[in-house]
Design an enzyme around this catalytic site. Structure first.
Site, PDB file in Angstrom:
ATOM      1  N   ARG A  37       7.057   0.713  -4.178  1.00 23.54           N
ATOM      2  CA  ARG A  37       7.381   1.880  -3.278  1.00 23.54           C
ATOM      3  C   ARG A  37       8.331   3.261  -3.978  1.00 23.54           C
ATOM      4  NH1 ARG A  37       7.554  -1.230   2.462  1.00 23.54           N
ATOM      5  NH2 ARG A  37       5.383  -1.138   2.994  1.00 23.54           N
ATOM      6  N   LYS A 202      -6.079 -11.237  14.533  1.00 22.19           N
ATOM      7  CA  LYS A 202      -6.274 -10.882  16.256  1.00 22.19           C
ATOM      8  C   LYS A 202      -7.193  -9.809  16.396  1.00 22.19           C
ATOM      9  CE  LYS A 202      -1.658 -12.458  17.352  1.00 22.19           C
ATOM     10  NZ  LYS A 202      -0.271 -12.259  17.588  1.00 22.19           N
ATOM     11  N   GLY A 352      -1.169  -3.420   3.924  1.00 20.03           N
ATOM     12  CA  GLY A 352      -0.928  -4.793   4.354  1.00 20.03           C
ATOM     13  C   GLY A 352      -1.697  -5.918   3.611  1.00 20.03           C
ATOM     14  N   GLY A 375       0.309  -0.366   9.221  1.00 16.57           N
ATOM     15  CA  GLY A 375       0.477   0.400  10.455  1.00 16.57           C
ATOM     16  C   GLY A 375       0.065   1.632  10.607  1.00 16.57           C
TER      17      GLY A 375
END
Length: 395
Positions: A37, A202, A352, A375
């Protein structure tokens, strides 16, 4: 949605307040275990330094609670890491808008870099507090957003700070510019066939994404544990698989809406225990016996998905096909990653787990774009608008 970038503004002799994503992993000795990062922010930082500007960097790290255990969330380790990468000293302020920050901002000279302490040490950051934001805004002549991972948030540094800098240039860094190019512009006008591959555990995490992509894609391929909720919606047997029983009706609605566009697994690789050395078998989708749980898409599904990807011109992938960290249940994810790498498509990998899988499998250099924000990339795939991006200057 093109925005002005840091290279479009004159920075010589000016102070640039740059929001970066230095939310890096640290070990128990507060050593950075993965500096990606920090490295990804280098082009934007160097652009200012090389043109005689002063850089004030702000970021969050972790989730400090405001108690005695917050020292482990200090951004201090990122100053020495960035200093090594830049080949120059990087100053560090022990607060964000306090005396140390003010003194160090005032003493900054052209070509120098300062990192402020963790924004989340100040409660005003998460609250989007205007007073906190205006003190940060007063430090600089130019605002630059190069923190895509937090672009979907309304924290003070993302929204209230650029709002407080009305009349001053507000631009994106190279990292955010690239994310916008791929996740907004490419998806708004995709070359077809446009295929989306969605995995992960999910359905609830991806409902809005599936719904949005069914409206714009030619095919939406489903994998990961959420496939078992769809199998249940079709009246199948799922054994001990991870399912969201309260989302079965929603899965049914998506099956109805998707029609031929929505592709579900035709077979499943399952095991009688969550481990690599369990008893394994491949069964038809919706025929998982009691005592077994689905842990990956089966070989027929992997083949079918790979064929679909091969003919695509644009591919978006978010979420692994199975438990990719555990052989042999990494085979479905590998097959999809290989097909994407081999295709001639514009390929966009969501952040992710999908980004981790692509890195781990060694395909990162063979895809068009690996997103830096899990996200945030999901929110963009849902079609969300980002206030943090909308209020920046148009190109």
């Amino acid at each position: 949605m093109a925005k002005k970038t840091i290279e479009n503004v004159d920075v010589a002799g000016k102070a640039v307040l740059m929001r970066v994503d230095f939310n890096v992993p640290l070990d128990d000795n507060l050593k950075i275990t993965d500096d990606r990062r920090v490295r990804m922010a280098l082009p934007s930082i160097k652009s200012v330094v090389d043109r005689g500007g002063r850089v004030i960097l702000m970021s969050h790290l972790g989730r400090p609670k405001g108690d005695g255990g917050d020292a482990k969330f200090s951004l201090k380790p990122t100053a020495s890491c960035l200093g090594e990468l830049l080949g120059q000293d990087v100053a560090f302020a022990t607060d964000t808008i306090g005396d140390d920050a003010k003194a160090k901002v005032a003493g900054l000279e052209s070509g120098q870099v300062l990192i402020l302490e963790n924004l989340r040490f100040n409660p005003g950051e998460k609250k989007g507090d205007a007073a906190f934001a205006s003190e940060l805004a007063a430090f600089a002549d130019i605002y630059c957003n190069d923190a895509f991972g937090t672009c979907h948030r309304t924290d003070a540094s993302m929204v209230a700070v650029p709002e407080a800098m009305a009349g001053k240039p507000k631009v994106v860094g190279f990292l955010v510019a690239k994310e916008i190019q791929y996740l907004t512009d490419v998806i708004a006008n995709p070359e077809r066939p446009f295929v989306a591959i969605l995995g992960g555990a999910k359905v609830s995490d991806k409902i809005k994404v599936i719904d949005n992509l069914l409206g714009i894609c030619d095919k939406v391929l489903i994998g990961g544990a959420m496939a078992y909720t769809f199998a249940l919606a079709e009246g199948g047997q799922v054994g001990d698989s991870l399912v969201e029983k309260d989302k079965v009706d929603l899965a049914s609605e998506l099956i109805q809406k998707g029609g031929d566009k929505l592709m579900l697994p035709v077979d499943t690789h399952c095991g009688d225990d969550f481990s690599g050395d369990c008893n394994k078998q491949v069964v038809k989708a919706g025929a998982i016996p009691d005592g077994f749980e689905g842990l990956d898409i089966g070989p027929e599904t992997a083949k079918l998905y790979a064929e679909t990807v091969k003919s695509a011109k644009t591919v978006v992938w978010n979420g692994p096909m199975g438990v990719f960290e555990m052989a042999p249940f990494d085979e479905g994810t590998k097959a999809v990653a290989q097909a994407i790498a081999d295709s001639n498509s514009t390929s966009i990998i969501g952040g992710g787990d999908s980004a981790a899988a692509v890195q781990q499998l060694g395909f990162a250099d063979q895809v068009s774009h690996v997103s830096t924000g899990g996200g945030a990339s999901l929110a963009m795939l849902e079609g969300q608008e980002f206030a943090a991006v909308n209020l920046l200057d148009e190109a």
